[in-house]
Design a protein around this motif. Structure first.
Motif, PDB file in Angstrom:
ATOM      1  N   GLN A  38     -28.718  20.606  35.591  1.00 45.23           N
ATOM      2  CA  GLN A  38     -27.511  20.025  35.013  1.00 45.23           C
ATOM      3  C   GLN A  38     -27.924  19.238  33.769  1.00 45.23           C
ATOM      4  O   GLN A  38     -28.410  18.122  33.865  1.00 45.23           O
ATOM      5  N   SER A  72     -19.839  25.135  42.179  1.00 48.98           N
ATOM      6  CA  SER A  72     -19.501  23.734  41.941  1.00 48.98           C
ATOM      7  C   SER A  72     -18.024  23.646  41.617  1.00 48.98           C
ATOM      8  O   SER A  72     -17.423  24.596  41.101  1.00 48.98           O
ATOM      9  N   HIS A 120     -17.043  22.275  39.224  1.00 49.55           N
ATOM     10  CA  HIS A 120     -17.020  22.424  37.767  1.00 49.55           C
ATOM     11  C   HIS A 120     -16.690  23.843  37.323  1.00 49.55           C
ATOM     12  O   HIS A 120     -16.424  24.063  36.146  1.00 49.55           O
ATOM     13  N   GLN A 121     -16.683  24.796  38.250  1.00 51.11           N
ATOM     14  CA  GLN A 121     -16.237  26.131  37.876  1.00 51.11           C
ATOM     15  C   GLN A 121     -14.719  26.158  37.651  1.00 51.11           C
ATOM     16  O   GLN A 121     -14.196  27.074  37.021  1.00 51.11           O
ATOM     17  N   THR A 172     -13.520  20.288  35.316  1.00 47.76           N
ATOM     18  CA  THR A 172     -14.727  19.686  34.770  1.00 47.76           C
ATOM     19  C   THR A 172     -14.382  18.441  33.959  1.00 47.76           C
ATOM     20  O   THR A 172     -13.248  17.943  33.996  1.00 47.76           O
ATOM     21  N   LYS A 173     -15.354  17.899  33.257  1.00 48.96           N
ATOM     22  CA  LYS A 173     -15.147  16.711  32.441  1.00 48.96           C
ATOM     23  C   LYS A 173     -16.065  16.777  31.228  1.00 48.96           C
ATOM     24  O   LYS A 173     -16.845  17.730  31.076  1.00 48.96           O
ATOM     25  N   PHE A 212     -20.108  18.365  30.199  1.00 47.34           N
ATOM     26  CA  PHE A 212     -20.589  19.309  31.209  1.00 47.34           C
ATOM     27  C   PHE A 212     -20.446  20.757  30.744  1.00 47.34           C
ATOM     28  O   PHE A 212     -20.332  21.658  31.566  1.00 47.34           O
ATOM     29  N   TYR A 253     -23.226  23.269  32.148  1.00 53.75           N
ATOM     30  CA  TYR A 253     -23.190  23.342  33.607  1.00 53.75           C
ATOM     31  C   TYR A 253     -21.904  24.005  34.090  1.00 53.75           C
ATOM     32  O   TYR A 253     -21.928  24.913  34.933  1.00 53.75           O
ATOM     33  N   ALA A 254     -20.764  23.553  33.553  1.00 54.83           N
ATOM     34  CA  ALA A 254     -19.482  24.100  33.987  1.00 54.83           C
ATOM     35  C   ALA A 254     -19.380  25.588  33.669  1.00 54.83           C
ATOM     36  O   ALA A 254     -18.875  26.375  34.480  1.00 54.83           O
ATOM     37  N   LYS A 278     -21.565  27.614  36.143  1.00 57.03           N
ATOM     38  CA  LYS A 278     -21.000  27.705  37.489  1.00 57.03           C
ATOM     39  C   LYS A 278     -19.757  28.602  37.509  1.00 57.03           C
ATOM     40  O   LYS A 278     -19.515  29.313  38.499  1.00 57.03           O
ATOM     41  N   SER A 279     -18.975  28.575  36.443  1.00 55.95           N
ATOM     42  CA  SER A 279     -17.846  29.512  36.343  1.00 55.95           C
ATOM     43  C   SER A 279     -18.353  30.944  36.360  1.00 55.95           C
ATOM     44  O   SER A 279     -17.796  31.819  37.036  1.00 55.95           O
TER      45      SER A 279
END
Length: 242
Positions: free
Chosen positions: A83, A130, A132-133, A136-137, A140, A143-144, A147-148
């Motif tokens: 991450q 996650s 985050h897929q 999110t914020k 990220f 990372y997002a 994971k998507s």
């Protein structure tokens, strides 16, 4: 005895996965980039997922090693992840590429390598996604996105493999791990607020992920295929007032 391979086995979720599957009677092979005498696997294997994804010589060497060490496999859990935070105007291409190789390409290549072993025993692949897929914020981005894409890979593999190997994903929200604490810079006040906005009034525990993974690996869940199971304590249903 059934065999399972868990990547990122030294982390909070990885350790919980190893404990749960060992208690369920599995022999646990654990992969991690770090060495440690304090691990929950039956056998810890030091392994660089980034190098496996980017270096052909390293990959070929490890494919041979895996064939010798792990001739039989019932479950593969792609849990390892990095991450690296950064907004668009500060995002480094090396960090983006490293995130993608560990969080996405690594799971693809390990699934590809162990396909024959998994198919022989009607096994399954479980990818740890996650929240985050979906939600999110700021900062990220890498990372997002990774994971998507991992959830997209889960669905695509399920369709491609049909009935050969079941492939599913678990997407946890906040889980009390070192990675989560790093994301909050140890801000306990923010963590307390995060607990309060979850309808269940707590942050997830690594054991919550392990319990769901055990269920997905069981024969009782044989009709679950290509699924992404949300494990979020209800937070994705919350519209919070300011």
């Amino acid at each position: 005895m059934k065999k399972i391979l868990i990547t990122g086995v030294l982390g909070g979720i990885g350790s919980a996965l190893a404990i749960a599957f060992r208690e369920a009677g599995y022999y646990v092979y654990g992969l991690d980039i770090q060495e440690s005498e304090h691990h929950q696997a039956d056998r810890l294997i030091q392994f660089d997922l980034h190098a496996f994804s980017t270096n052909e010589d390293y990959r070929n060497e490890w494919k041979h090693t895996f064939n010798v060490l792990i001739p039989e496999l019932h479950v593969l859990i792609n849990n390892a992840a990095v991450q690296m935070l950064g907004s668009l105007d500060e995002l480094k291409l090396d960090d983006w590429n490293h995130t993608m190789t560990v969080n996405l390409t690594g799971p693809l290549l390990l699934s590809q390598h162990f396909l024959e072993q998994l198919e022989d025993v009607h096994g399954s692949i479980i990818n740890i996604g996650s929240i985050h897929q979906q939600l999110t914020k700021r900062r990220f981005i890498s990372y997002a996105t990774s994971k998507s894409a991992l959830i997209g890979l889960t669905r695509a593999l399920a369709v491609d493999l049909e009935g050969r190997v079941r492939v599913n994903a678990i997407s946890p929200a906040a889980i009390e791990t070192d990675m989560l604490l790093a994301g909050f810079d140890g801000n306990q006040g923010a963590l307390d607020e995060l607990r309060k906005i979850h309808p269940v009034q707590r942050i997830g525990r690594p054991q919550d992920v392990a319990t769901m993974a055990l269920f997905l690996a069981s024969e009782n869940s044989g009709f679950i295929h290509g699924a992404n199971l949300s494990l979020d304590g209800g937070i994705s249903s919350v519209l919070k007032d300011l």
